[in-house]
Design a protein around this motif. Sequence first.
Motif, PDB file in Angstrom:
ATOM      1  N   GLN A 105      -6.892  87.507  54.820  1.00  0.00           N
ATOM      2  CA  GLN A 105      -7.723  88.622  55.280  1.00  0.00           C
ATOM      3  C   GLN A 105      -7.717  88.596  56.800  1.00  0.00           C
ATOM      4  O   GLN A 105      -8.276  87.691  57.423  1.00  0.00           O
ATOM      5  CB  GLN A 105      -9.148  88.476  54.743  1.00  0.00           C
ATOM      6  N   SER A 106      -7.067  89.581  57.397  1.00  0.00           N
ATOM      7  CA  SER A 106      -6.826  89.544  58.844  1.00  0.00           C
ATOM      8  C   SER A 106      -8.111  89.448  59.666  1.00  0.00           C
ATOM      9  O   SER A 106      -8.210  88.626  60.588  1.00  0.00           O
ATOM     10  CB  SER A 106      -6.036  90.790  59.267  1.00  0.00           C
ATOM     11  N   ASP A 107      -9.102  90.271  59.367  1.00  0.00           N
ATOM     12  CA  ASP A 107     -10.330  90.304  60.167  1.00  0.00           C
ATOM     13  C   ASP A 107     -11.028  88.950  60.193  1.00  0.00           C
ATOM     14  O   ASP A 107     -11.647  88.570  61.198  1.00  0.00           O
ATOM     15  CB  ASP A 107     -11.293  91.367  59.630  1.00  0.00           C
ATOM     16  N   VAL A 110     -10.045  86.306  63.061  1.00  0.00           N
ATOM     17  CA  VAL A 110     -10.230  86.583  64.493  1.00  0.00           C
ATOM     18  C   VAL A 110     -10.930  85.418  65.190  1.00  0.00           C
ATOM     19  O   VAL A 110     -10.509  84.975  66.267  1.00  0.00           O
ATOM     20  CB  VAL A 110     -11.014  87.895  64.685  1.00  0.00           C
ATOM     21  N   SER A 128       1.866  91.132  59.983  1.00  0.00           N
ATOM     22  CA  SER A 128       0.781  91.960  60.491  1.00  0.00           C
ATOM     23  C   SER A 128       0.234  91.328  61.761  1.00  0.00           C
ATOM     24  O   SER A 128       0.574  90.191  62.103  1.00  0.00           O
ATOM     25  CB  SER A 128      -0.332  92.104  59.446  1.00  0.00           C
ATOM     26  N   THR A 129      -0.616  92.066  62.466  1.00  0.00           N
ATOM     27  CA  THR A 129      -1.261  91.539  63.664  1.00  0.00           C
ATOM     28  C   THR A 129      -2.770  91.732  63.543  1.00  0.00           C
ATOM     29  O   THR A 129      -3.247  92.526  62.732  1.00  0.00           O
ATOM     30  CB  THR A 129      -0.756  92.244  64.937  1.00  0.00           C
ATOM     31  N   TRP A 130      -3.505  91.004  64.336  1.00  0.00           N
ATOM     32  CA  TRP A 130      -4.959  91.138  64.393  1.00  0.00           C
ATOM     33  C   TRP A 130      -5.401  90.715  65.787  1.00  0.00           C
ATOM     34  O   TRP A 130      -4.577  90.267  66.604  1.00  0.00           O
ATOM     35  CB  TRP A 130      -5.634  90.305  63.305  1.00  0.00           C
ATOM     36  N   GLU A 131      -6.661  90.884  66.088  1.00  0.00           N
ATOM     37  CA  GLU A 131      -7.174  90.599  67.422  1.00  0.00           C
ATOM     38  C   GLU A 131      -6.894  89.153  67.817  1.00  0.00           C
ATOM     39  O   GLU A 131      -7.211  88.223  67.078  1.00  0.00           O
ATOM     40  CB  GLU A 131      -8.678  90.873  67.466  1.00  0.00           C
ATOM     41  N   ASP A 176      -2.605  94.582  54.541  1.00  0.00           N
ATOM     42  CA  ASP A 176      -1.940  95.639  55.294  1.00  0.00           C
ATOM     43  C   ASP A 176      -0.565  95.939  54.710  1.00  0.00           C
ATOM     44  O   ASP A 176      -0.165  97.099  54.584  1.00  0.00           O
ATOM     45  CB  ASP A 176      -1.798  95.240  56.765  1.00  0.00           C
TER      46      ASP A 176
END
Length: 326
Positions: A105-107, A110, A128-131, A176
């Motif tokens: 889960q990307s979020d 962070v 994928s990318t995330w902050e 994503d």
Amino acid sequence: MKHSRRTLGVVALTAAAALALSGCASDGSGGGGSDSSKGAVAMSFAGLDIQIWNDMLPFMETVVTDAGFEFVTDDPKWDVNTQVSDWESWIVRGDIKAIMGYPAQSDAMVAVTQQATDAGIPVLGYGSTWEGVQAAVVLDHKADGLKAGERAAEWIKENYGDEKVDVGFLGYPDTDLGRLRGEGIKEALDAAGLNLNINEHSVLNLDDGYAAAQNQLNAFPDTKVWLAIANDPALGAYQALIDSGVSPTDDSMLLLNLDATDAELKIIGEEGSFWRYAFIPVTRQIAEANAAMLVAAANGEPVEDKVIPTTEVTSANALDYLLENQ
């Protein structure tokens, strides 16, 4: 039917065992052939029940250890809390020079990504990318889905015209990758103006694909078109269809998906197979891109996003992409 499903599952277990023997630890403790004088780099897939990720790890390990680093991996089993905990353990080890991940889960990654950055450890993304991510090896999931959907639409139009067609759609909108690939496929089908009854199933692995195909056939026994956003669910669906009595060379059927390992490529490569198309990033190419980015980041070199294209696979070229031929 249960025996067939267990047999297919042996492929992933065998690969995982081979990795353990080669020193790529799945518990986050590390391994590899280096004397670790330069430190270590870490690769974190969301779960190692995805066969293509198992196939990528040996290629990555070779590049990483040749560059003088230890190669560390984990298996969060799609549990984001486990993945965060693994990364926290890597951060406090003191020898990890770079981390790459495909988050469950990307979020949720962070905060731990910021912890790594604060500790001077660059974080990279795969898929994928995330902050907080410095760079990523990515696929254009939406574009890849569109390509796959366009090919499916062409086949359906050629074989069924305006006739109503039931479609079993094996998606996974919780990541994503799954969401964007699914959106691309469905947009292409919508644009084609075909008469389709699309039934979507949220699936993650081989067993999910097998069960989804059974459910689809129970509800719509004349389903002729099967589309999947990933290879493991597609392989499960294929086995379910064969177990239900469908001929492997049924010319009224279409199975199409994204990604493929040797197991799928061998089936696609069979003359007349109803598994007609796959759109794949070449396993070795994407694995070596991951490893090269990890090594560069670990060495303090600048890194930037790298997009890996997909290749259309049919019976004419499928065997060219077997691991032994890469």
